[in-house]
Design an enzyme around this catalytic site. Structure first.
Site, short mmCIF file in Angstrom:
data_model
loop_
_atom_site.label_atom_id
_atom_site.label_comp_id
_atom_site.label_asym_id
_atom_site.label_seq_id
_atom_site.Cartn_x
_atom_site.Cartn_y
_atom_site.Cartn_z
N ASP A 32 20.38 33.68 39.41
CA ASP A 32 21.34 33.05 39.85
C ASP A 32 22.66 33.35 39.76
O ASP A 32 23.23 34.29 38.75
CB ASP A 32 21.46 31.38 39.24
CG ASP A 32 20.52 30.65 38.88
OD1 ASP A 32 19.31 30.71 40.21
OD2 ASP A 32 19.76 30.32 37.93
N1 URA Z 1 15.80 31.24 35.40
C1 URA Z 1 16.71 30.29 36.72
O1 URA Z 1 16.77 29.21 36.31
N2 URA Z 1 17.97 31.12 36.75
C2 URA Z 1 17.49 32.95 37.02
O2 URA Z 1 18.56 33.44 37.39
C3 URA Z 1 16.42 33.12 36.69
C4 URA Z 1 15.58 32.45 36.61
#
Ligand code: URA
Length: 247
Positions: A112
């Site tokens: 993310d």
């Molecule tokens: N899980 C998440 O919530 N965010 C990420 O970036 C990777 C795994």
């Protein structure tokens, strides 16, 4: 005949260039039947191979060669950077970390925008594909900062599985790794790559994530790499990744 005629490069030279050992030591490995090229044991010294194409293994572990033009980088992605090579909305993306490189690198999986941590960049398409594919179940390790306290039963609960909107998720590992005031740092290991999965999982058990960092991808650790920096993977790390995905 020079070593770099079009029909290939001598296997012992390729092994030595890949850091397996001196040319003499590489010859001994070949003679001992410990070297495989494209699935067949090669014992003949002087066998020529195309290092850009041949799959070469020593004691069952694949080696990589600079001649193959393969690049493997670890990036500590900072927050605010989207995991794409070309963001249509013009947000900071991964292109800034590969500027000036002649190879076309892809990123392995996504984080993310507000997650930090380890992302691999490579032009090894087969490895990238397998690392990102759920069927190979490569473990990913995250450290999340969440509000405490953490119930002693939480690890058991997460290992048993939690139902999310798009199906159940089970963690492969969970432990508390630090505390700061009312915040707790927990390490979560899972082989899942679903979108926002760590945030959704911890939210579902009453611990909304305040900060999330990916620290490991399979056998590769981010270590001391600072946000925004890259480093080359070592040949041992690349070999370990290959092993993890059965290459
Ligand atoms: N899980 C998440 O919530 N965010 C990420 O970036 C990777 C795994």
């Amino acid at each position: 005949m020079p070593d770099d005629e079009p029909q290939g490069i001598r296997l012992q030279k390729v092994l030595a260039a890949a850091g397996v050992g001196s040319r003499r030591a590489s010859e001994a490995l070949i003679a001992a039947g410990r070297v495989e090229v494209d699935g067949k044991v090669v014992r003949t010294l002087g066998t020529r191979v195309d290092p850009a194409r041949a799959v070469i293994k020593v004691d069952g572990s694949r080696i990589t060669t600079a001649e193959a033009g393969l690049v493997y980088l670890a990036l500590n992605k900072p927050t605010g950077v989207v995991s794409t090579m070309n963001d249509p909305e013009g947000r900071p993306d991964l292109t800034g970390y590969v500027l000036g490189r002649k190879e076309r690198l892809f990123h392995v999986g996504r984080l993310d925008a507000d997650t930090e941590g380890l992302i691999l960049l490579t032009n090894d398409g087969e490895l990238a594909h397998r690392l990102a594919h759920p069927s190979y179940e490569v473990l990913k390790t995250y450290v999340a900062e969440v509000p405490g306290p953490i119930a002693p039963s939480l690890g058991r609960q997460l290992r048993a599985g939690i139902d999310l909107d798009d199906g159940p998720v089970r963690v492969d590992g969970f432990r508390v790794v630090g505390r700061s005031g009312t915040r707790v740092m927990v390490e979560v290991i899972l082989h899942e790559g679903r979108k926002h999965v760590v945030r959704r999982l911890l939210d579902a058990v009453g611990h909304p994530v305040k900060r999330l960092v990916r620290t490991h991808l399979g056998p590769v650790a981010m270590g001391e790499l600072r946000p925004g920096n890259t480093r080359k993977l070592t040949p041992e790390e690349v070999a370990a990744l290959y092993r993890d995905v059965g290459l």
